[in-house]
Write a protein that holds these residues in place. Sequence first.
Motif, short mmCIF file in Angstrom:
data_model
loop_
_atom_site.label_atom_id
_atom_site.label_comp_id
_atom_site.label_asym_id
_atom_site.label_seq_id
_atom_site.Cartn_x
_atom_site.Cartn_y
_atom_site.Cartn_z
N MET A 35 -95.52 -33.84 72.45
CA MET A 35 -96.38 -33.76 71.07
C MET A 35 -96.43 -32.38 70.79
SD MET A 35 -100.00 -35.16 70.13
CE MET A 35 -99.70 -36.93 70.30
N GLU A 36 -96.33 -31.88 69.51
CA GLU A 36 -96.22 -30.51 69.12
C GLU A 36 -97.70 -29.97 69.06
OE1 GLU A 36 -95.14 -27.96 65.00
OE2 GLU A 36 -95.12 -30.11 65.13
N LYS A 37 -97.95 -28.50 69.41
CA LYS A 37 -99.42 -28.10 69.55
C LYS A 37 -99.18 -26.87 68.61
CE LYS A 37 -100.08 -29.68 74.01
NZ LYS A 37 -100.55 -29.11 75.53
N CYS A 39 -102.62 -25.84 71.36
CA CYS A 39 -103.73 -27.07 70.94
C CYS A 39 -102.94 -27.93 69.75
CB CYS A 39 -105.18 -26.55 70.71
SG CYS A 39 -105.87 -25.51 71.83
N ARG A 40 -103.40 -29.30 69.87
CA ARG A 40 -102.93 -30.42 69.02
C ARG A 40 -103.96 -30.37 67.85
NH1 ARG A 40 -102.86 -33.58 73.86
NH2 ARG A 40 -100.68 -33.69 74.54
N THR A 41 -105.08 -29.90 67.70
CA THR A 41 -105.99 -29.86 66.51
C THR A 41 -106.85 -28.55 66.51
OG1 THR A 41 -107.67 -30.92 67.79
CG2 THR A 41 -106.12 -32.55 66.85
N GLN A 82 -109.75 -28.68 69.13
CA GLN A 82 -109.36 -28.62 70.44
C GLN A 82 -109.22 -27.04 70.65
OE1 GLN A 82 -105.57 -30.49 71.49
NE2 GLN A 82 -106.64 -32.35 71.79
#
Length: 324
Positions: free
Chosen positions: A1-3, A14-16, A19
């Motif tokens: 998953m992209e960060k 971080c993803r969000t 985060q």
Amino acid sequence: MEKPWKCVDCGKGCRTPSQLEAHRRNHTGERPFICSQCGKGFTQLSHLQSHQLRHTGEKPFTCSQCGKGFTRSSHLQRHQRVHTGESPFTCSQCGKGFTQSSNLRTHERVHTGEKPFACSQCGQEFTQLCTLRTHQLVHTGERPFTCSQCGKGFTRLSTLRTHQQVHTGERPFTCSQCGKGFTRLSTLRTHQQVHTGERPFTCSQCGKGFSVSSQLLRHQQVHESYKYKHPGEEPWKSEDSDEGFSYPSELEAHRAPERGRSPALYYEKSCKSSREVISYQRVHTDERPFRCSHFGIEFRRLSHLTVRQQIHTGERLFLCSDSS
């Protein structure tokens, strides 16, 4: 998953945004979530909730192989890799594998030279935040982790846990080939090289290999001592191999078995007994036949090993008659 959200201090993705905000607290020192029982602060609410299980003693996540309990499922998954040997995170530069992505990121700083965590008091820099925090205890003198049995204090929880195995006799890391138990995983890995014959630490001057980096450092002092006493000269070399020696007497001792003679005849030191000769030879060969069962440290003399073991047992053989 992209960060896509990157930390400007250490480059972690971080993803969000939330985060990233929680991660940034590691750098700023902000800890808004406080434990009501002990006052300890945390950067994330989930970390506080896991911490509170320490006060209750609850460890809901249990390893099916060894029965060890954990407060977080992620800690259990990480622990299980000890049993499976799985290292899913691999360094693209040297191929070394790791059980955790965070360990891989820390390792990659060995190649880049990056040290993003600096001590505000002395300026010393570190690759990990936890190492910085442990270092800061040097300035404060604090030892927050205390052994309940003997009262000895430690700067790290992991060091306390290893120390407690001295009292319990626990050796959770077992060699699959010979069944020998160890208190540390790193000591087990060093021991396994006895079976594989692997010697990953090689002297750049004479090519001699060692299973432990500390042994290589000790060995290199032989070359440094020679350079100091004989500047500009090369070590003595054997004709039948690339092995180097610091003194002519050592080279002659190396050749002695081919001539049907004892190597002891060529050592410059005079010894009173054959036992002294054998002990003195180990200074030159770096043979260390006496190994500490706790940490795997090797010694040339049995008496040195005995003294070392008293550190683990806490035994004090010699008492001062003037003190109480």
